[in-house]
Design an enzyme around this catalytic site. Structure first.
Site, PDB file in Angstrom:
ATOM      1  N   SER A 144       0.817  -1.130  -0.078  1.00  0.00           N
ATOM      2  CA  SER A 144      -0.037  -0.054   0.065  1.00  0.00           C
ATOM      3  C   SER A 144       0.951   1.310   0.006  1.00  0.00           C
ATOM      4  CB  SER A 144      -0.972   0.131   1.269  1.00  0.00           C
ATOM      5  OG  SER A 144      -1.546   1.295   1.439  1.00  0.00           O
ATOM      6  N   TYR A 157      -2.839  -0.083  10.775  1.00  0.00           N
ATOM      7  CA  TYR A 157      -2.443  -0.332   9.437  1.00  0.00           C
ATOM      8  C   TYR A 157      -1.138  -0.036   8.676  1.00  0.00           C
ATOM      9  CZ  TYR A 157      -4.096  -0.561   4.386  1.00  0.00           C
ATOM     10  OH  TYR A 157      -4.084  -0.861   2.846  1.00  0.00           O
TER      11      TYR A 157
HETATM   12  N1  LIG Z   1      -8.907  -0.393  -1.026  1.00  0.00           N
HETATM   13  C1  LIG Z   1      -7.614   0.573  -1.091  1.00  0.00           C
HETATM   14  O1  LIG Z   1      -7.794   1.806  -1.021  1.00  0.00           O
HETATM   15  C2  LIG Z   1      -6.167  -0.192  -0.776  1.00  0.00           C
HETATM   16  C3  LIG Z   1      -5.210   0.692  -1.050  1.00  0.00           C
HETATM   17  C4  LIG Z   1      -3.973   0.187  -1.089  1.00  0.00           C
HETATM   18  C5  LIG Z   1      -3.647  -1.194  -0.635  1.00  0.00           C
HETATM   19  N2  LIG Z   1      -4.932  -1.915  -0.598  1.00  0.00           N
HETATM   20  C6  LIG Z   1      -4.658  -3.298   0.065  1.00  0.00           C
HETATM   21  O2  LIG Z   1      -5.064  -4.256  -1.245  1.00  0.00           O
HETATM   22  C7  LIG Z   1      -5.454  -5.475  -0.603  1.00  0.00           C
HETATM   23  C8  LIG Z   1      -6.970  -5.565  -1.102  1.00  0.00           C
HETATM   24  O3  LIG Z   1      -7.805  -4.935  -0.819  1.00  0.00           O
HETATM   25  P1  LIG Z   1      -9.370  -4.527  -1.497  1.00  0.00           P
HETATM   26  O4  LIG Z   1      -9.316  -3.023  -1.425  1.00  0.00           O
HETATM   27  O5  LIG Z   1      -9.182  -4.909  -2.719  1.00  0.00           O
HETATM   28  O6  LIG Z   1     -10.259  -5.139  -0.277  1.00  0.00           O
HETATM   29  P2  LIG Z   1     -11.301  -6.134  -0.649  1.00  0.00           P
HETATM   30  O7  LIG Z   1     -11.795  -6.293   0.957  1.00  0.00           O
HETATM   31  O8  LIG Z   1     -12.197  -6.022  -1.675  1.00  0.00           O
HETATM   32  O9  LIG Z   1     -10.351  -7.616  -0.896  1.00  0.00           O
HETATM   33  C9  LIG Z   1      -9.918  -8.205   0.185  1.00  0.00           C
HETATM   34  C10 LIG Z   1     -10.528  -9.682  -0.214  1.00  0.00           C
HETATM   35  O10 LIG Z   1      -9.669 -10.302   0.918  1.00  0.00           O
HETATM   36  C11 LIG Z   1     -10.803 -11.449   1.525  1.00  0.00           C
HETATM   37  N3  LIG Z   1     -10.391 -11.514   2.618  1.00  0.00           N
HETATM   38  C12 LIG Z   1     -10.251 -10.800   3.828  1.00  0.00           C
HETATM   39  N4  LIG Z   1      -9.888 -11.582   4.976  1.00  0.00           N
HETATM   40  C13 LIG Z   1      -9.679 -12.801   4.658  1.00  0.00           C
HETATM   41  C14 LIG Z   1      -9.186 -13.836   5.089  1.00  0.00           C
HETATM   42  N5  LIG Z   1      -8.907 -13.931   6.510  1.00  0.00           N
HETATM   43  N6  LIG Z   1      -9.231 -15.201   4.489  1.00  0.00           N
HETATM   44  C15 LIG Z   1      -9.600 -14.875   3.099  1.00  0.00           C
HETATM   45  N7  LIG Z   1      -9.979 -14.081   2.509  1.00  0.00           N
HETATM   46  C16 LIG Z   1     -10.027 -12.781   3.226  1.00  0.00           C
HETATM   47  C17 LIG Z   1     -12.121 -10.509   1.367  1.00  0.00           C
HETATM   48  O11 LIG Z   1     -13.302 -11.308   1.545  1.00  0.00           O
HETATM   49  C18 LIG Z   1     -11.950  -9.763  -0.106  1.00  0.00           C
HETATM   50  O12 LIG Z   1     -12.635 -10.520  -1.191  1.00  0.00           O
HETATM   51  C19 LIG Z   1      -5.454  -5.395   0.829  1.00  0.00           C
HETATM   52  O13 LIG Z   1      -4.158  -5.953   1.214  1.00  0.00           O
HETATM   53  C20 LIG Z   1      -5.364  -3.868   0.907  1.00  0.00           C
HETATM   54  O14 LIG Z   1      -4.655  -3.434   2.192  1.00  0.00           O
HETATM   55  C21 LIG Z   1      -5.973  -1.327  -0.582  1.00  0.00           C
END
Ligand SMILES: NC(=O)c1ccc[n+]([C@@H]2O[C@H](COP(=O)([O-])OP(=O)(O)OC[C@H]3O[C@@H](n4cnc5c(N)ncnc54)[C@H](O)[C@@H]3O)[C@@H](O)[C@H]2O)c1
Length: 268
Positions: A144, A157
């Site tokens: 991130s 975080y």
């Molecule tokens: N959304 C943002 O703005 C952003 C920015 C930078 C980084 N990220 C990172 O990107 C990654 C994906 O996040 P996203 O924004 O697509 O969110 P999201 O919640 O849409 O995707 C995360 C996925 O992981 C699954 N998940 C969560 N905990 C789990 C577990 N214990 N076991 C199995 N599956 C699990 C969720 O059901 C979901 O499908 C994360 O690591 C997040 O920190 C997100």
């Protein structure tokens, strides 16, 4: 571009929504076979319905058993595994050390680090034996902007995402020359389901539900773009492909230039 991942066999952990779900589509479009692990029943059901040829494993990625099972299924179905991607994550809605009551710190720390860090470690631990057996194997973890800068997440975080950065650095060093290990560090992202910590009563809160999020994301970066998982997915494709065969221990930053600093003023 087509066929960048032709012949690749991938496991995508956290594939049910957001960045992981978009990466499933991009990998399939580029010719990979993909297995998906997620803990959310509804998201797994949707994946099975939308992608009937994709093996979907429902399980908690913070556990050894779920990751072992996902790797076992991928290897059984595809005959091997070249690529591991992990997109699991949870957010803290900017809670600082002064915001979290002392009696909640232990539980919040455990939840944040289990989901954001231990899930990555368990998926790597489960996949390494299969990846070691293949030429051109690669792991891509999800960092991130919070792996590099404060301010876009809270204390837990940001520290968990710095830990993912440390993890991929250590893994890249340890697993060379057989397995490349890299990261993608997205900026704030549209169209995801990223939730908050249950232990801080934030479990029903979605980051993407913030009002005016697209406008705010665009305003925060020099490029003035609000990116989605579809944009980030191509960074995962590149790092999993042989086009990046000389790259390990590195991070791609699809973040609109966040690291360049404040956007330029529109008037002097
Ligand atoms: N959304 C943002 O703005 C952003 C920015 C930078 C980084 N990220 C990172 O990107 C990654 C994906 O996040 P996203 O924004 O697509 O969110 P999201 O919640 O849409 O995707 C995360 C996925 O992981 C699954 N998940 C969560 N905990 C789990 C577990 N214990 N076991 C199995 N599956 C699990 C969720 O059901 C979901 O499908 C994360 O690591 C997040 O920190 C997100």
């Amino acid at each position: 571009m087509t066929g960048w991942l032709a012949g690749k066999r991938a496991l995508i952990v956290g594939a049910g929504s957001g960045i992981g779900r978009a990466t499933v589509d991009a990998f399939l479009a580029e010719g990979a076979q993909v297995a998906a692990l997620d803990h959310d029943s509804d998201k797994c059901a949707a994946l099975r319905q939308q992608l009937p040829d994709t093996p979907v494993i429902e399980g908690d990625a913070t556990t050894r058993d779920a990751n072992d099972e996902a790797v076992r299924v991928a290897v059984d179905v595809f005959g091997g595994l070249d690529t591991l991607v992990n997109c699991v994550g949870i957010f803290d809605f900017y809670r600082g050390v002064q915001d979290i009551p002392v009696e909640r710190i232990d539980e919040a720390f455990d939840e944040m680090f289990r989901i954001n860090v231990l899930s990555h470690i368990h998926s790597v631990k489960a996949a390494v034996p299969a990846l070691m057996a293949e030429d051109g194997a690669s792991i891509v973890l999800t960092e991130s902007t919070s792996s590099f800068y404060p301010g876009r997440g809270g204390m837990l975080y940001v520290s968990s995402k710095f830990a993912v950065r440390g993890l991929l650095t250590a893994l890249a060093h340890e697993l060379a020359p057989r397995i490349r290990v890299n990261g993608v560090a997205p900026g704030g992202t549209l169209n995801t389901d990223l939730r908050g910590l249950d232990s801080l009563d934030l479990g029903t809160r979605r980051l993407d539900a913030a009002p005016n999020r697209a406008r705010d994301l665009a305003a925060r970066t020099p490029l003035g773009v609000a990116l989605s998982g579809d944009d980030h997915a191509w960074s995962y494709v590149f790092l999993a492909s042989q086009r990046s065969r000389g790259i390990t221990g590195e991070t791609i930053h699809p973040d609109g230039g966040f690291g360049l600093g404040a956007t330029r003023p529109t008037s002097a």
